[in-house]
Design a protein around this motif. Structure first.
Motif, PDB file in Angstrom:
ATOM      1  N   PRO A  12       0.974  -1.470   0.070  1.00 25.99           N
ATOM      2  CA  PRO A  12       0.129   0.158   0.074  1.00 25.99           C
ATOM      3  C   PRO A  12       1.093   1.101  -0.023  1.00 25.99           C
ATOM      4  O   PRO A  12       1.627   1.261   0.644  1.00 25.99           O
ATOM      5  CB  PRO A  12      -0.677  -0.176   1.248  1.00 25.99           C
ATOM      6  CG  PRO A  12       0.328  -0.947   2.323  1.00 25.99           C
ATOM      7  CD  PRO A  12       0.857  -1.733   1.117  1.00 25.99           C
ATOM      8  N   GLY A  13       0.773   2.174  -0.614  1.00 25.41           N
ATOM      9  CA  GLY A  13       1.230   3.565  -0.600  1.00 25.41           C
ATOM     10  C   GLY A  13       2.477   3.060  -2.276  1.00 25.41           C
ATOM     11  O   GLY A  13       3.362   4.346  -2.344  1.00 25.41           O
ATOM     12  N   ASP A  14       2.444   2.295  -2.704  1.00 18.70           N
ATOM     13  CA  ASP A  14       3.777   2.922  -3.317  1.00 18.70           C
ATOM     14  C   ASP A  14       3.319   3.232  -4.594  1.00 18.70           C
ATOM     15  O   ASP A  14       3.925   3.434  -5.002  1.00 18.70           O
ATOM     16  CB  ASP A  14       3.644   0.340  -3.330  1.00 18.70           C
ATOM     17  CG  ASP A  14       5.057   0.025  -2.653  1.00 18.70           C
ATOM     18  OD1 ASP A  14       5.478   0.448  -1.461  1.00 18.70           O
ATOM     19  OD2 ASP A  14       5.187  -1.751  -3.046  1.00 18.70           O
ATOM     20  N   GLY A  15       1.835   3.175  -5.209  1.00 21.37           N
ATOM     21  CA  GLY A  15       1.839   3.254  -6.760  1.00 21.37           C
ATOM     22  C   GLY A  15       1.707   4.812  -5.580  1.00 21.37           C
ATOM     23  O   GLY A  15       2.593   5.331  -7.495  1.00 21.37           O
ATOM     24  N   LEU A  16       1.840   5.123  -4.862  1.00 23.18           N
ATOM     25  CA  LEU A  16       1.751   6.796  -4.583  1.00 23.18           C
ATOM     26  C   LEU A  16       3.410   7.396  -4.540  1.00 23.18           C
ATOM     27  O   LEU A  16       3.429   8.060  -5.469  1.00 23.18           O
ATOM     28  CB  LEU A  16       0.774   7.317  -3.367  1.00 23.18           C
ATOM     29  CG  LEU A  16      -0.022   7.558  -3.261  1.00 23.18           C
ATOM     30  CD1 LEU A  16      -0.603   7.187  -1.753  1.00 23.18           C
ATOM     31  CD2 LEU A  16      -0.590   8.354  -3.792  1.00 23.18           C
ATOM     32  N   ILE A  22       7.909  10.976 -10.498  1.00 26.85           N
ATOM     33  CA  ILE A  22       7.865  10.538 -11.637  1.00 26.85           C
ATOM     34  C   ILE A  22       6.901  12.421 -11.612  1.00 26.85           C
ATOM     35  O   ILE A  22       8.074  13.254 -12.596  1.00 26.85           O
ATOM     36  CB  ILE A  22       6.505  10.088 -11.842  1.00 26.85           C
ATOM     37  CG1 ILE A  22       7.224   8.188 -12.807  1.00 26.85           C
ATOM     38  CG2 ILE A  22       6.324  10.522 -13.961  1.00 26.85           C
ATOM     39  CD1 ILE A  22       6.453   7.599 -13.236  1.00 26.85           C
ATOM     40  N   VAL A  23       6.341  12.468 -11.131  1.00 28.28           N
ATOM     41  CA  VAL A  23       6.202  14.372 -10.700  1.00 28.28           C
ATOM     42  C   VAL A  23       7.041  14.601 -10.217  1.00 28.28           C
ATOM     43  O   VAL A  23       7.396  16.137 -11.027  1.00 28.28           O
ATOM     44  CB  VAL A  23       4.401  14.586 -10.453  1.00 28.28           C
ATOM     45  CG1 VAL A  23       4.636  15.401  -9.944  1.00 28.28           C
ATOM     46  CG2 VAL A  23       3.459  13.800 -10.487  1.00 28.28           C
ATOM     47  N   PHE A  24       7.740  14.856  -9.453  1.00 32.07           N
ATOM     48  CA  PHE A  24       8.600  15.138  -8.919  1.00 32.07           C
ATOM     49  C   PHE A  24      10.051  15.458  -9.929  1.00 32.07           C
ATOM     50  O   PHE A  24      10.414  16.672 -10.514  1.00 32.07           O
ATOM     51  CB  PHE A  24       9.749  14.782  -7.747  1.00 32.07           C
ATOM     52  CG  PHE A  24      10.783  15.611  -7.543  1.00 32.07           C
ATOM     53  CD1 PHE A  24      10.819  16.283  -6.174  1.00 32.07           C
ATOM     54  CD2 PHE A  24      12.191  14.790  -7.335  1.00 32.07           C
ATOM     55  CE1 PHE A  24      11.769  16.341  -5.793  1.00 32.07           C
ATOM     56  CE2 PHE A  24      13.549  15.512  -6.783  1.00 32.07           C
ATOM     57  CZ  PHE A  24      13.317  16.663  -6.586  1.00 32.07           C
ATOM     58  N   PHE A  25      10.571  14.329 -10.397  1.00 30.91           N
ATOM     59  CA  PHE A  25      11.321  14.149 -11.857  1.00 30.91           C
ATOM     60  C   PHE A  25      11.056  15.055 -12.826  1.00 30.91           C
ATOM     61  O   PHE A  25      11.713  15.925 -13.773  1.00 30.91           O
ATOM     62  CB  PHE A  25      11.233  13.221 -12.257  1.00 30.91           C
ATOM     63  CG  PHE A  25      13.031  12.859 -13.323  1.00 30.91           C
ATOM     64  CD1 PHE A  25      13.652  13.018 -13.199  1.00 30.91           C
ATOM     65  CD2 PHE A  25      12.265  12.660 -14.799  1.00 30.91           C
ATOM     66  CE1 PHE A  25      14.836  12.937 -14.380  1.00 30.91           C
ATOM     67  CE2 PHE A  25      13.061  12.888 -15.967  1.00 30.91           C
ATOM     68  CZ  PHE A  25      14.246  12.755 -15.318  1.00 30.91           C
ATOM     69  N   GLY A  59       5.614  16.651  -5.859  1.00 27.91           N
ATOM     70  CA  GLY A  59       5.669  15.463  -6.317  1.00 27.91           C
ATOM     71  C   GLY A  59       5.999  14.987  -5.131  1.00 27.91           C
ATOM     72  O   GLY A  59       6.090  13.596  -4.500  1.00 27.91           O
ATOM     73  N   PHE A  60       6.766  15.530  -4.508  1.00 23.50           N
ATOM     74  CA  PHE A  60       7.403  15.636  -3.043  1.00 23.50           C
ATOM     75  C   PHE A  60       6.600  15.076  -2.062  1.00 23.50           C
ATOM     76  O   PHE A  60       6.214  14.067  -1.439  1.00 23.50           O
ATOM     77  CB  PHE A  60       8.316  16.424  -2.089  1.00 23.50           C
ATOM     78  CG  PHE A  60       9.104  16.278  -1.014  1.00 23.50           C
ATOM     79  CD1 PHE A  60      10.189  15.160  -1.380  1.00 23.50           C
ATOM     80  CD2 PHE A  60       8.913  16.479  -0.173  1.00 23.50           C
ATOM     81  CE1 PHE A  60      11.023  14.960  -0.318  1.00 23.50           C
ATOM     82  CE2 PHE A  60       9.362  16.074   1.355  1.00 23.50           C
ATOM     83  CZ  PHE A  60      10.874  15.244   0.983  1.00 23.50           C
ATOM     84  N   LEU A  61       4.951  15.686  -2.310  1.00 25.28           N
ATOM     85  CA  LEU A  61       4.046  15.780  -0.577  1.00 25.28           C
ATOM     86  C   LEU A  61       3.773  14.437  -1.265  1.00 25.28           C
ATOM     87  O   LEU A  61       2.840  13.469  -0.674  1.00 25.28           O
ATOM     88  CB  LEU A  61       3.227  16.130  -1.147  1.00 25.28           C
ATOM     89  CG  LEU A  61       3.784  18.186  -0.796  1.00 25.28           C
ATOM     90  CD1 LEU A  61       2.571  19.425  -0.814  1.00 25.28           C
ATOM     91  CD2 LEU A  61       3.716  17.825   1.466  1.00 25.28           C
ATOM     92  N   ILE A  62       3.390  13.811  -2.255  1.00 20.79           N
ATOM     93  CA  ILE A  62       2.430  12.658  -2.902  1.00 20.79           C
ATOM     94  C   ILE A  62       3.055  11.715  -2.673  1.00 20.79           C
ATOM     95  O   ILE A  62       2.701  10.964  -1.465  1.00 20.79           O
ATOM     96  CB  ILE A  62       2.161  12.990  -4.525  1.00 20.79           C
ATOM     97  CG1 ILE A  62       1.115  13.992  -4.680  1.00 20.79           C
ATOM     98  CG2 ILE A  62       2.069  11.617  -4.881  1.00 20.79           C
ATOM     99  CD1 ILE A  62       1.220  13.883  -6.762  1.00 20.79           C
ATOM    100  N   ALA A  63       4.561  11.306  -2.364  1.00 18.30           N
ATOM    101  CA  ALA A  63       5.449  10.167  -2.528  1.00 18.30           C
ATOM    102  C   ALA A  63       5.906  10.137  -0.473  1.00 18.30           C
ATOM    103  O   ALA A  63       5.319   9.663  -0.082  1.00 18.30           O
ATOM    104  CB  ALA A  63       6.935  10.403  -2.445  1.00 18.30           C
ATOM    105  N   GLY A  64       5.901  12.037  -0.475  1.00 22.83           N
ATOM    106  CA  GLY A  64       5.204  11.536   1.617  1.00 22.83           C
ATOM    107  C   GLY A  64       4.607  10.657   1.420  1.00 22.83           C
ATOM    108  O   GLY A  64       4.459   9.604   2.434  1.00 22.83           O
TER     109      GLY A  64
END
Length: 83
Positions: A12-16, A22-25, A59-64
């Motif tokens: 769970p959360g791996d997709g995020l 990707i968004v960060f990149f 992107g950083f917030l999504i990954a977090g």
């Protein structure tokens, strides 16, 4: 020991986390492209290009959020197995 390892299963959360990376990149590339005219002495890009740079933070917030979601699920699983 093989039955206790997870292999390549997505948690769970791996997709995020992947989406956030990707968004960060994309935001990082946009930042490099936006800063390039400063060094090359050309005309700066329009304002929308600077707005795309904000994708780094998004992107950083999504990954977090993905990391926190994974932590929450693991804590719930650990709590349910101990009680």
């Amino acid at each position: 020991m093989r039955d206790k390892t997870q292999g390549n299963s997505a948690g769970p959360g791996d997709g995020l986390v992947r989406t956030g990376a990707i968004v960060f990149f994309v935001g990082a590339v946009a930042t490099l492209v936006t800063v390039a005219p400063l060094f090359l002495g050309t005309d700066p890009f329009p304002s929308i290009a600077y707005a795309v740079c904000m994708l780094m933070g998004v992107g950083f917030l999504i990954a977090g959020a993905g990391v926190l979601r994974g932590i929450a699920v693991q804590r719930r699983e650990a709590k349910s197995t101990t009680t």
